[in-house]
Design an enzyme around this catalytic site. Sequence first.
Site, mmCIF file in Angstrom:
data_model
loop_
_atom_site.group_PDB
_atom_site.id
_atom_site.type_symbol
_atom_site.label_atom_id
_atom_site.label_comp_id
_atom_site.label_asym_id
_atom_site.label_seq_id
_atom_site.Cartn_x
_atom_site.Cartn_y
_atom_site.Cartn_z
ATOM 1 N N CYS A 1 -2.173 1.996 8.020
ATOM 2 C CA CYS A 1 -1.379 1.065 7.210
ATOM 3 C C CYS A 1 -1.799 -0.382 7.378
ATOM 4 C CB CYS A 1 0.107 1.195 7.493
ATOM 5 S SG CYS A 1 0.489 1.812 9.100
ATOM 6 N N GLU B 1 0.816 -1.210 0.000
ATOM 7 C CA GLU B 1 0.000 0.000 0.000
ATOM 8 C C GLU B 1 0.850 1.259 0.000
ATOM 9 O OE1 GLU B 1 -2.723 -0.051 3.341
ATOM 10 O OE2 GLU B 1 -2.977 -2.203 3.014
HETATM 11 N N1 SAH Z 1 7.320 0.120 11.529
HETATM 12 C C1 SAH Z 1 7.365 1.549 11.541
HETATM 13 C C2 SAH Z 1 6.546 2.231 10.450
HETATM 14 C C3 SAH Z 1 5.158 1.691 10.173
HETATM 15 S S1 SAH Z 1 3.803 2.175 11.149
HETATM 16 C C4 SAH Z 1 6.979 2.067 12.903
HETATM 17 O O1 SAH Z 1 6.645 1.267 13.758
HETATM 18 O O2 SAH Z 1 7.077 3.260 13.129
HETATM 19 C C5 SAH Z 1 3.579 3.877 10.934
HETATM 20 C C6 SAH Z 1 2.970 4.545 12.160
HETATM 21 O O3 SAH Z 1 1.560 4.245 12.314
HETATM 22 C C7 SAH Z 1 3.629 4.088 13.447
HETATM 23 O O4 SAH Z 1 3.812 5.162 14.317
HETATM 24 C C8 SAH Z 1 2.600 3.112 13.986
HETATM 25 O O5 SAH Z 1 2.807 2.870 15.322
HETATM 26 C C9 SAH Z 1 1.305 3.819 13.638
HETATM 27 N N2 SAH Z 1 0.112 2.973 13.665
HETATM 28 C C10 SAH Z 1 -0.003 1.677 13.329
HETATM 29 N N3 SAH Z 1 -1.266 1.252 13.540
HETATM 30 C C11 SAH Z 1 -1.958 2.317 13.981
HETATM 31 C C12 SAH Z 1 -3.317 2.513 14.376
HETATM 32 N N4 SAH Z 1 -4.198 1.520 14.351
HETATM 33 N N5 SAH Z 1 -3.674 3.743 14.782
HETATM 34 C C13 SAH Z 1 -2.784 4.764 14.818
HETATM 35 N N6 SAH Z 1 -1.505 4.640 14.481
HETATM 36 C C14 SAH Z 1 -1.088 3.424 14.075
#
Ligand code: SAH
Length: 358
Positions: free
Chosen positions: A333, A92
């Site tokens: 994501c 994505e």
């Molecule tokens: N692996 C990396 C990048 C991918 S996630 C990381 O952990 O930073 C990108 C961002 O979206 C991260 O800050 C993650 O914690 C957040 N994220 C993932 N799922 C989420 C959700 N359901 N609600 C809000 N933020 C979320």
Amino acid sequence: MEVIDLKSMLPAELENYMASIGEPRFRAKQVFSWLAKGAERFDDMRNIPQQLRTKLGESCSINRLKLLQKQVSRLDGTTKYLWELSDGNAVETVVMRYDYGLSVCISSQVGCRQGCAFCASTIGGLVRNLTPSEMLDEVLYSQKDQGEKINHIVLMGIGEPLENYDAVLRFLRLVNHPDGLNIGMRHIAISTCGLTEKIDMLALEDLQITLAVSLHAPDDETRSRLMPVNRETGVARLIEACEHYYEKTGRRVSFEYAMIDGVNDSERQARQLAALAHRVRAHINLIPLNHVEERSLSPSTKENFRSFCRVLDENGANYTVRRSLGGDVDASCGQLRRKREQNLTRDPLNTPHKGVNA
Ligand code: SAH
């Protein structure tokens, strides 16, 4: 015979490659800029002699993405793409519009093995790393579809970018190159769940990118519950890595913090968060938790959100509440890819190709 992925090569490497097949080095610059413009076939490279195009076609490949699905938010125009890679896997990409232009949020892996409790990307585990050219294609194909130059990149899509360290660094150098997309390092952000050794390595590269650390809890008990990576390293070691990063690069890190009802949104945790941020001079991004069907966690209530912010204010913390974009297009994501996988498992004969080909 191994097929050479030319789009993942930096100009100096392309020059060496041209020399190794008996071609003049200046061809490298021409090929590089064609690839950076999104050329899909060697035959599109009009200033390259036919015999060289044929020769390249015999041993090299230009990967492509196929558009499986595209969703445009009616609320704010945020566009979410689901692309199929050459091996049939899907990733994505999200494009968001800000005052300063278009920003693209790209995936760095197919799936993820970090196992964070609130995240949809990790549900099926890690399938594989993306190559530099596949990440570059996420930018090129999104830009082409938007018909407008993209000038900011965030690695906050599916996957843990620092686990795919070498490919991600190469990708940064490809998009940053003046003969390529020429996107400044200051316009690029990497988000990590907190792989401390990799943060230390990245600090030594001395790039001007922004490092975002997904903190989500200031205490070990809560963070380990939400993010398995914390069980190995702990918050103290992570903060040490952030301090080191700031000292080496002069760039402030930012803390990502998704507000989860009754889990990480107490006033005590707000005080602890403010103290950690103060120590590394970090900027805090508070994110309203996006609800993910498979996860039982809920977003913080308005009251808790407000009192959390009040405590941050009282403690002089530097924070913003992130605008939630694309709420109507599964823009958190991993959600689109996840839905596709479920469709595939439910009905293996069902064709997932809903969109038009790119
Ligand atoms: N692996 C990396 C990048 C991918 S996630 C990381 O952990 O930073 C990108 C961002 O979206 C991260 O800050 C993650 O914690 C957040 N994220 C993932 N799922 C989420 C959700 N359901 N609600 C809000 N933020 C979320």
